[in-house]
Design an enzyme around this catalytic site. Structure first.
Site, short mmCIF file in Angstrom:
data_model
loop_
_atom_site.label_atom_id
_atom_site.label_comp_id
_atom_site.label_asym_id
_atom_site.label_seq_id
_atom_site.Cartn_x
_atom_site.Cartn_y
_atom_site.Cartn_z
N GLU A 192 35.12 22.75 39.59
CA GLU A 192 34.79 23.23 40.92
C GLU A 192 33.81 24.40 40.86
O GLU A 192 33.88 25.24 39.96
CB GLU A 192 36.08 23.67 41.64
CG GLU A 192 37.05 22.51 41.73
CD GLU A 192 38.32 22.79 42.51
OE1 GLU A 192 39.08 21.86 42.73
OE2 GLU A 192 38.54 23.95 42.91
N HIS A 237 44.77 43.71 36.30
CA HIS A 237 45.99 43.30 37.01
C HIS A 237 47.24 44.11 36.71
O HIS A 237 48.27 43.92 37.36
CB HIS A 237 46.29 41.81 36.79
CG HIS A 237 45.16 40.91 37.12
ND1 HIS A 237 44.40 41.05 38.25
CD2 HIS A 237 44.62 39.85 36.45
CE1 HIS A 237 43.46 40.13 38.27
NE2 HIS A 237 43.56 39.38 37.19
N CYS A 283 41.94 25.87 31.88
CA CYS A 283 41.94 27.16 31.20
C CYS A 283 43.15 27.20 30.27
O CYS A 283 44.20 26.67 30.59
CB CYS A 283 42.03 28.30 32.21
SG CYS A 283 41.78 29.94 31.46
N SER A 343 33.22 37.47 34.17
CA SER A 343 34.57 37.98 34.33
C SER A 343 35.43 37.48 33.17
O SER A 343 35.43 36.29 32.86
CB SER A 343 35.15 37.50 35.66
OG SER A 343 36.49 37.92 35.78
N CYS A 374 47.67 32.63 32.58
CA CYS A 374 48.03 33.78 33.42
C CYS A 374 49.02 33.29 34.48
O CYS A 374 48.82 32.25 35.09
CB CYS A 374 46.79 34.38 34.09
SG CYS A 374 45.60 35.01 32.89
N CYS A 428 30.17 30.88 42.46
CA CYS A 428 31.24 31.14 41.50
C CYS A 428 31.29 29.92 40.59
O CYS A 428 31.54 28.80 41.03
CB CYS A 428 32.54 31.32 42.30
SG CYS A 428 33.98 31.58 41.30
N CYS A 466 40.06 32.81 44.79
CA CYS A 466 40.36 33.16 43.39
C CYS A 466 41.67 32.55 42.96
O CYS A 466 42.68 32.66 43.64
CB CYS A 466 40.51 34.66 43.23
SG CYS A 466 39.07 35.58 43.72
N1 SAH Z 1 39.20 33.78 33.11
C1 SAH Z 1 38.30 34.73 33.69
C2 SAH Z 1 37.52 34.14 34.84
C3 SAH Z 1 38.33 33.80 36.08
S1 SAH Z 1 37.91 34.93 37.31
C4 SAH Z 1 39.07 35.97 34.07
O1 SAH Z 1 40.29 35.96 33.92
O2 SAH Z 1 38.48 36.96 34.44
C5 SAH Z 1 39.04 34.65 38.55
C6 SAH Z 1 39.71 35.92 39.04
O3 SAH Z 1 40.70 35.59 40.02
C7 SAH Z 1 40.42 36.62 37.92
O4 SAH Z 1 40.39 38.01 38.09
C8 SAH Z 1 41.82 36.11 38.12
O5 SAH Z 1 42.75 36.91 37.47
C9 SAH Z 1 41.94 36.11 39.61
N2 SAH Z 1 43.02 35.25 40.11
C10 SAH Z 1 43.62 34.24 39.45
N3 SAH Z 1 44.57 33.70 40.21
C11 SAH Z 1 44.57 34.35 41.37
C12 SAH Z 1 45.31 34.20 42.58
N4 SAH Z 1 46.23 33.25 42.71
N5 SAH Z 1 45.04 35.04 43.59
C13 SAH Z 1 44.07 35.97 43.47
N6 SAH Z 1 43.33 36.14 42.36
C14 SAH Z 1 43.58 35.34 41.32
#
Ligand code: SAH
Length: 367
Positions: free
Chosen positions: A98, A221, A118, A197, A122, A111, A339
Protein backbone atom coordinates in the site's frame (compact mmCIF):
# COMPACT_ATOMS: atom_id res chain seq x y z
CA UNK A 1 12.01 -19.61 -16.06
CA UNK A 2 11.49 -22.33 -18.63
CA UNK A 3 14.50 -23.94 -20.28
CA UNK A 4 15.61 -22.06 -23.31
CA UNK A 5 14.20 -18.74 -22.15
CA UNK A 6 16.55 -15.82 -22.47
CA UNK A 7 17.99 -14.58 -19.17
CA UNK A 8 15.75 -12.34 -17.08
CA UNK A 9 15.61 -8.78 -18.31
CA UNK A 10 17.09 -5.99 -16.25
CA UNK A 11 14.40 -3.87 -14.64
CA UNK A 12 15.52 -0.30 -15.36
CA UNK A 13 13.67 0.92 -12.26
CA UNK A 14 16.22 -0.91 -10.12
CA UNK A 15 19.08 1.29 -11.36
CA UNK A 16 20.44 4.50 -9.93
CA UNK A 17 22.25 7.05 -12.04
CA UNK A 18 25.60 5.22 -11.96
CA UNK A 19 23.95 1.92 -12.79
CA UNK A 20 22.00 3.28 -15.72
CA UNK A 21 25.08 5.07 -17.11
CA UNK A 22 27.03 1.82 -16.93
CA UNK A 23 24.22 -0.05 -18.63
CA UNK A 24 24.08 2.47 -21.48
CA UNK A 25 27.81 1.96 -22.04
CA UNK A 26 27.40 -1.81 -21.91
CA UNK A 27 24.76 -1.59 -24.61
CA UNK A 28 27.04 0.41 -26.88
CA UNK A 29 25.98 3.94 -25.91
CA UNK A 30 27.49 6.72 -23.83
CA UNK A 31 26.92 7.57 -20.16
CA UNK A 32 24.75 10.54 -21.12
CA UNK A 33 22.42 8.17 -22.94
CA UNK A 34 21.89 6.53 -19.60
CA UNK A 35 21.06 9.88 -18.04
CA UNK A 36 18.60 10.60 -20.84
CA UNK A 37 17.02 7.22 -20.26
CA UNK A 38 16.66 7.96 -16.54
CA UNK A 39 14.98 11.24 -17.36
CA UNK A 40 12.54 9.64 -19.80
CA UNK A 41 11.50 7.08 -17.25
CA UNK A 42 11.29 9.09 -14.06
CA UNK A 43 10.83 12.70 -15.13
CA UNK A 44 8.61 12.18 -18.15
CA UNK A 45 7.04 8.90 -17.13
CA UNK A 46 7.74 7.36 -20.53
CA UNK A 47 8.05 3.58 -20.57
CA UNK A 48 7.89 2.96 -24.32
CA UNK A 49 11.43 2.92 -25.74
CA UNK A 50 10.10 3.98 -29.16
CA UNK A 51 9.17 7.37 -27.74
CA UNK A 52 12.66 8.06 -26.38
CA UNK A 53 13.56 10.22 -29.34
CA UNK A 54 17.09 11.17 -28.28
CA UNK A 55 18.29 7.57 -28.09
CA UNK A 56 19.54 5.92 -31.26
CA UNK A 57 17.48 3.23 -32.92
CA UNK A 58 20.21 0.72 -32.17
CA UNK A 59 20.23 1.55 -28.47
CA UNK A 60 16.46 1.41 -28.32
CA UNK A 61 16.53 -2.06 -29.85
CA UNK A 62 19.11 -3.19 -27.33
CA UNK A 63 16.96 -1.82 -24.51
CA UNK A 64 13.90 -3.57 -25.89
CA UNK A 65 15.85 -6.79 -26.04
CA UNK A 66 17.64 -6.80 -22.71
CA UNK A 67 15.70 -4.57 -20.35
CA UNK A 68 12.22 -3.77 -19.17
CA UNK A 69 10.43 -1.20 -17.04
CA UNK A 70 8.51 -3.28 -14.59
CA UNK A 71 6.14 -1.22 -12.45
CA UNK A 72 3.97 -2.14 -9.51
CA UNK A 73 0.41 -1.76 -10.79
CA UNK A 74 -2.29 0.19 -8.99
CA UNK A 75 -5.10 -2.33 -8.63
CA UNK A 76 -7.21 -0.40 -6.21
CA UNK A 77 -7.66 3.25 -5.37
CA UNK A 78 -9.49 4.22 -2.23
CA UNK A 79 -10.22 7.90 -1.62
CA UNK A 80 -10.86 9.09 1.91
CA UNK A 81 -13.26 11.81 3.01
CA UNK A 82 -10.31 13.98 4.12
CA UNK A 83 -8.58 13.89 0.73
CA UNK A 84 -6.14 11.11 1.57
CA UNK A 85 -5.95 8.36 -1.03
CA UNK A 86 -4.77 4.84 -0.52
CA UNK A 87 -3.43 2.93 -3.48
CA UNK A 88 -3.11 -0.82 -3.35
CA UNK A 89 -0.34 -1.90 -5.68
CA UNK A 90 0.26 -5.35 -7.01
CA UNK A 91 3.79 -6.55 -7.52
CA UNK A 92 4.91 -8.88 -10.32
CA UNK A 93 4.70 -11.90 -7.98
CA UNK A 94 1.15 -11.08 -6.99
CA UNK A 95 1.94 -9.67 -3.56
CA UNK A 96 0.22 -6.45 -2.61
CA UNK A 97 1.50 -3.35 -0.85
CA UNK A 98 0.00 0.00 0.00
CA UNK A 99 1.02 3.56 -0.80
CA UNK A 100 -0.81 6.54 0.66
CA UNK A 101 -1.15 10.09 -0.66
CA UNK A 102 -1.78 12.80 1.92
CA UNK A 103 -2.49 16.26 0.46
CA UNK A 104 -2.15 19.23 2.80
CA UNK A 105 -2.46 22.67 1.24
CA UNK A 106 0.49 23.10 -1.12
CA UNK A 107 2.12 19.98 0.22
CA UNK A 108 1.51 16.53 -1.10
CA UNK A 109 3.13 13.76 0.84
CA UNK A 110 3.30 10.17 -0.18
CA UNK A 111 3.86 7.43 2.33
CA UNK A 112 5.91 4.66 0.75
CA UNK A 113 6.28 0.99 1.71
CA UNK A 114 9.66 -0.72 1.92
CA UNK A 115 8.73 -4.35 2.56
CA UNK A 116 5.83 -6.72 2.00
CA UNK A 117 4.65 -6.88 5.60
CA UNK A 118 7.06 -6.31 8.45
CA UNK A 119 9.14 -8.59 10.63
CA UNK A 120 9.37 -6.36 13.68
CA UNK A 121 6.20 -7.25 15.55
CA UNK A 122 5.44 -3.92 17.25
CA UNK A 123 2.48 -4.69 19.44
CA UNK A 124 0.29 -1.74 18.37
CA UNK A 125 0.82 -1.92 14.59
CA UNK A 126 -1.49 -3.77 12.25
CA UNK A 127 1.17 -4.26 9.56
CA UNK A 128 2.99 -6.37 12.15
CA UNK A 129 -0.01 -8.63 12.59
CA UNK A 130 0.22 -9.56 8.91
CA UNK A 131 3.69 -11.02 9.23
CA UNK A 132 6.55 -10.60 6.83
CA UNK A 133 7.05 -11.86 3.33
CA UNK A 134 9.96 -10.15 1.61
CA UNK A 135 11.90 -6.99 0.93
CA UNK A 136 10.85 -4.73 -1.91
CA UNK A 137 13.32 -4.13 -4.71
CA UNK A 138 14.52 -0.62 -5.55
CA UNK A 139 12.19 -0.71 -8.55
CA UNK A 140 9.22 -1.61 -6.38
CA UNK A 141 9.98 1.26 -4.00
CA UNK A 142 10.65 3.95 -6.60
CA UNK A 143 7.80 2.45 -8.65
CA UNK A 144 5.42 3.70 -5.93
CA UNK A 145 6.76 7.23 -6.45
CA UNK A 146 6.53 6.77 -10.24
CA UNK A 147 2.88 5.78 -9.98
CA UNK A 148 2.04 8.56 -7.52
CA UNK A 149 3.70 11.13 -9.80
CA UNK A 150 1.56 9.99 -12.73
CA UNK A 151 -1.59 10.02 -10.62
CA UNK A 152 -0.88 13.50 -9.24
CA UNK A 153 0.42 14.94 -12.51
CA UNK A 154 3.64 16.04 -10.77
CA UNK A 155 6.09 14.61 -8.25
CA UNK A 156 4.97 14.69 -4.63
CA UNK A 157 6.55 17.48 -2.57
CA UNK A 158 7.42 15.10 0.26
CA UNK A 159 8.07 11.42 0.67
CA UNK A 160 7.96 9.58 3.97
CA UNK A 161 9.27 6.04 4.22
CA UNK A 162 6.50 5.27 6.68
CA UNK A 163 4.42 2.70 4.88
CA UNK A 164 4.63 -1.04 5.38
CA UNK A 165 7.95 -2.42 6.53
CA UNK A 166 11.14 -1.36 8.30
CA UNK A 167 13.18 0.60 5.75
CA UNK A 168 16.51 0.02 7.49
CA UNK A 169 15.95 -3.73 7.29
CA UNK A 170 16.00 -3.35 3.50
CA UNK A 171 18.96 -1.01 3.43
CA UNK A 172 20.42 -1.11 -0.08
CA UNK A 173 17.15 -1.01 -1.98
CA UNK A 174 15.81 1.80 0.20
CA UNK A 175 18.93 3.96 -0.02
CA UNK A 176 19.08 3.59 -3.82
CA UNK A 177 15.38 4.43 -4.15
CA UNK A 178 15.78 7.51 -1.91
CA UNK A 179 18.73 8.65 -4.05
CA UNK A 180 16.43 8.51 -7.07
CA UNK A 181 13.76 10.53 -5.24
CA UNK A 182 16.33 13.30 -4.66
CA UNK A 183 18.04 13.00 -8.06
CA UNK A 184 17.68 16.08 -10.27
CA UNK A 185 17.11 13.98 -13.37
CA UNK A 186 14.35 12.07 -11.63
CA UNK A 187 12.00 13.45 -8.94
CA UNK A 188 14.16 16.29 -7.56
CA UNK A 189 12.74 16.18 -4.04
CA UNK A 190 15.04 17.93 -1.57
CA UNK A 191 16.70 15.92 1.18
CA UNK A 192 14.77 17.77 3.86
CA UNK A 193 11.57 16.47 2.26
CA UNK A 194 12.53 12.83 2.11
CA UNK A 195 12.11 11.24 5.52
CA UNK A 196 13.10 7.77 6.58
CA UNK A 197 11.30 6.42 9.60
CA UNK A 198 12.85 3.62 11.60
CA UNK A 199 12.06 1.65 14.69
CA UNK A 200 15.75 1.84 15.50
CA UNK A 201 18.01 -0.59 13.68
CA UNK A 202 21.12 1.02 15.15
CA UNK A 203 23.93 -0.44 12.98
CA UNK A 204 22.00 0.42 9.80
CA UNK A 205 21.34 3.89 11.13
CA UNK A 206 25.05 4.47 11.63
CA UNK A 207 25.63 3.31 8.08
CA UNK A 208 22.91 5.62 6.81
CA UNK A 209 24.64 8.65 8.26
CA UNK A 210 27.59 7.86 6.00
CA UNK A 211 25.58 7.10 2.86
CA UNK A 212 22.68 9.52 2.88
CA UNK A 213 21.40 12.71 4.42
CA UNK A 214 17.66 12.29 4.30
CA UNK A 215 15.62 13.45 7.27
CA UNK A 216 15.30 11.05 10.15
CA UNK A 217 12.21 10.01 12.06
CA UNK A 218 12.38 7.44 14.82
CA UNK A 219 9.50 5.43 16.25
CA UNK A 220 10.19 5.92 19.92
CA UNK A 221 6.82 5.39 21.63
CA UNK A 222 8.25 4.93 25.12
CA UNK A 223 10.72 6.83 27.34
CA UNK A 224 12.32 3.80 29.00
CA UNK A 225 13.60 0.38 28.01
CA UNK A 226 11.06 -1.64 30.00
CA UNK A 227 8.09 -0.15 28.23
CA UNK A 228 9.79 0.12 24.85
CA UNK A 229 10.76 -3.56 25.00
CA UNK A 230 7.05 -4.34 25.10
CA UNK A 231 5.91 -1.92 22.42
CA UNK A 232 8.82 -2.01 19.97
CA UNK A 233 10.53 -5.37 20.57
CA UNK A 234 13.61 -4.50 18.50
CA UNK A 235 14.49 -2.38 21.52
CA UNK A 236 15.68 -5.57 23.24
CA UNK A 237 18.36 -5.80 20.60
CA UNK A 238 19.16 -2.09 20.32
CA UNK A 239 18.14 -0.44 23.60
CA UNK A 240 17.77 3.30 24.18
CA UNK A 241 21.35 3.79 25.38
CA UNK A 242 22.44 2.75 21.87
CA UNK A 243 19.60 4.29 19.90
CA UNK A 244 19.62 7.82 21.32
CA UNK A 245 23.35 8.52 20.73
CA UNK A 246 23.12 7.08 17.20
CA UNK A 247 20.26 9.47 16.43
CA UNK A 248 22.10 12.38 17.99
CA UNK A 249 25.11 11.59 15.80
CA UNK A 250 22.90 11.42 12.72
CA UNK A 251 21.88 15.08 13.03
CA UNK A 252 25.19 16.32 14.45
CA UNK A 253 27.01 18.94 12.45
CA UNK A 254 23.93 20.59 10.98
CA UNK A 255 22.25 23.09 13.25
CA UNK A 256 19.02 23.05 11.28
CA UNK A 257 18.52 19.36 11.63
CA UNK A 258 16.42 17.63 14.22
CA UNK A 259 15.38 14.08 14.90
CA UNK A 260 11.63 13.64 14.62
CA UNK A 261 10.47 11.29 17.35
CA UNK A 262 7.22 9.51 16.70
CA UNK A 263 5.22 8.71 19.79
CA UNK A 264 1.92 6.88 19.48
CA UNK A 265 -0.42 7.81 22.30
CA UNK A 266 -1.80 4.66 23.90
CA UNK A 267 -4.44 5.11 26.55
CA UNK A 268 -3.06 4.27 29.99
CA UNK A 269 0.14 2.80 28.57
CA UNK A 270 2.61 5.57 27.72
CA UNK A 271 0.60 8.79 27.94
CA UNK A 272 0.95 10.06 31.53
CA UNK A 273 2.73 13.19 32.69
CA UNK A 274 5.43 11.07 34.27
CA UNK A 275 6.05 9.51 30.85
CA UNK A 276 6.31 13.03 29.43
CA UNK A 277 8.86 13.97 32.09
CA UNK A 278 10.91 10.84 31.43
CA UNK A 279 10.80 11.64 27.72
CA UNK A 280 12.10 15.15 28.36
CA UNK A 281 15.02 13.73 30.32
CA UNK A 282 15.73 11.14 27.65
CA UNK A 283 15.88 13.70 24.86
CA UNK A 284 18.01 16.20 26.72
CA UNK A 285 20.79 17.46 24.48
CA UNK A 286 19.33 15.90 21.32
CA UNK A 287 17.94 18.34 18.72
CA UNK A 288 14.41 17.04 18.70
CA UNK A 289 10.91 17.43 17.39
CA UNK A 290 8.17 15.17 18.73
CA UNK A 291 5.17 13.96 16.74
CA UNK A 292 2.40 12.63 18.93
CA UNK A 293 0.34 10.18 16.90
CA UNK A 294 -3.16 9.34 18.08
CA UNK A 295 -3.36 5.54 18.12
CA UNK A 296 -5.30 4.19 15.15
CA UNK A 297 -7.21 1.14 16.27
CA UNK A 298 -7.56 -1.95 14.11
CA UNK A 299 -9.55 -5.17 14.53
CA UNK A 300 -8.20 -7.41 17.24
CA UNK A 301 -6.18 -4.83 19.17
CA UNK A 302 -6.64 -4.20 22.89
CA UNK A 303 -5.00 -0.77 22.82
CA UNK A 304 -7.12 2.35 22.96
CA UNK A 305 -6.57 5.88 21.75
CA UNK A 306 -5.61 8.32 24.49
CA UNK A 307 -8.28 10.93 25.21
CA UNK A 308 -7.60 14.25 23.46
CA UNK A 309 -7.13 16.10 26.78
CA UNK A 310 -4.37 13.74 27.83
CA UNK A 311 -2.61 14.12 24.49
CA UNK A 312 -2.83 17.89 24.87
CA UNK A 313 -1.48 17.78 28.45
CA UNK A 314 1.43 15.62 27.27
CA UNK A 315 2.10 18.00 24.40
CA UNK A 316 2.03 21.04 26.66
CA UNK A 317 4.45 19.46 29.10
CA UNK A 318 6.97 18.81 26.31
CA UNK A 319 6.48 22.27 24.83
CA UNK A 320 7.14 23.83 28.23
CA UNK A 321 10.46 21.99 28.27
CA UNK A 322 11.28 23.60 24.93
CA UNK A 323 10.61 20.58 22.71
CA UNK A 324 8.63 21.35 19.58
CA UNK A 325 5.72 18.96 19.74
CA UNK A 326 3.01 18.43 17.19
CA UNK A 327 -0.05 16.29 17.55
CA UNK A 328 -0.38 14.63 14.21
CA UNK A 329 -3.78 14.72 12.63
CA UNK A 330 -5.09 11.31 11.88
CA UNK A 331 -5.57 11.12 8.14
CA UNK A 332 -7.26 8.48 6.07
CA UNK A 333 -8.49 6.46 9.01
CA UNK A 334 -11.88 5.90 7.36
CA UNK A 335 -10.10 3.88 4.67
CA UNK A 336 -7.54 2.17 6.93
CA UNK A 337 -4.76 4.26 5.42
CA UNK A 338 -3.62 5.81 8.69
CA UNK A 339 -0.36 5.00 10.52
CA UNK A 340 -0.14 1.36 11.43
CA UNK A 341 -3.20 0.40 9.43
CA UNK A 342 -1.49 -0.62 6.20
CA UNK A 343 -1.77 -4.30 5.64
CA UNK A 344 -1.56 -5.02 1.92
CA UNK A 345 -2.03 -8.67 1.23
CA UNK A 346 0.85 -10.49 2.75
CA UNK A 347 1.73 -14.13 2.59
CA UNK A 348 3.48 -14.45 5.93
CA UNK A 349 6.71 -16.32 5.76
CA UNK A 350 7.93 -15.51 9.24
CA UNK A 351 5.75 -18.25 10.75
CA UNK A 352 4.74 -15.69 13.34
CA UNK A 353 1.23 -17.02 13.64
CA UNK A 354 2.63 -20.42 14.47
CA UNK A 355 5.03 -18.89 16.96
CA UNK A 356 2.10 -17.20 18.61
CA UNK A 357 0.69 -20.66 19.12
CA UNK A 358 -2.43 -20.22 17.07
CA UNK A 359 -3.91 -23.48 15.96
CA UNK A 360 -4.84 -22.24 12.49
CA UNK A 361 -2.47 -22.86 9.62
CA UNK A 362 -0.65 -19.88 8.15
CA UNK A 363 -3.16 -17.76 6.35
CA UNK A 364 -2.61 -17.66 2.64
CA UNK A 365 -4.32 -14.55 1.40
CA UNK A 366 -3.53 -14.92 -2.27
CA UNK A 367 -6.24 -16.48 -4.37
N1 SAH B 1 9.00 0.54 10.51
C1 SAH B 1 9.20 1.96 10.40
C2 SAH B 1 8.30 2.59 9.37
C3 SAH B 1 6.82 2.59 9.72
S1 SAH B 1 6.37 4.22 10.06
C4 SAH B 1 9.07 2.58 11.77
O1 SAH B 1 8.74 1.86 12.70
O2 SAH B 1 9.35 3.74 11.93
C5 SAH B 1 4.79 4.10 10.68
C6 SAH B 1 4.61 4.85 11.99
O3 SAH B 1 3.29 4.64 12.49
C7 SAH B 1 5.56 4.35 13.04
O4 SAH B 1 5.96 5.38 13.89
C8 SAH B 1 4.68 3.39 13.77
O5 SAH B 1 5.18 3.09 15.03
C9 SAH B 1 3.37 4.12 13.79
N2 SAH B 1 2.22 3.24 14.05
C10 SAH B 1 2.17 1.91 13.89
N3 SAH B 1 0.96 1.45 14.23
C11 SAH B 1 0.23 2.50 14.59
C12 SAH B 1 -1.13 2.65 15.01
N4 SAH B 1 -1.94 1.61 15.10
N5 SAH B 1 -1.55 3.90 15.29
C13 SAH B 1 -0.74 4.96 15.15
N6 SAH B 1 0.54 4.87 14.74
C14 SAH B 1 1.02 3.66 14.48
Amino acid sequence: MAMGDSPAKINLLDLDIKGIEALAVELGGKPFHGRNLLKWIHKHGVTDFEQMSDLSKKLREQLQDKTEILLPEIVFEQPSLDGTTKWVLELPDGQRIETVHIPDGDRSTICVSSQVGCALDCSFCSTAQQGFNRNLSTGEIIGQVWQATRELGRPPSNVVMMGMGEPLANYDAVVTAMDLMMEDLAYMISKSRVTLSTSGVVPALKRLSEDSDVSLAVSLHAPDNDLRDQLVPINKKYPLEQLIPACKDYVAGDRRRKVTWEYVMLDGVNDSISHAKALIRLLEGVPSKVNLIPFNPFPGTDYKTSPAERVEAFRERLMRAGIITITRKTRGDDIDAACGQLVGKVRDRSRRQLRRGQSQPLQVTQP
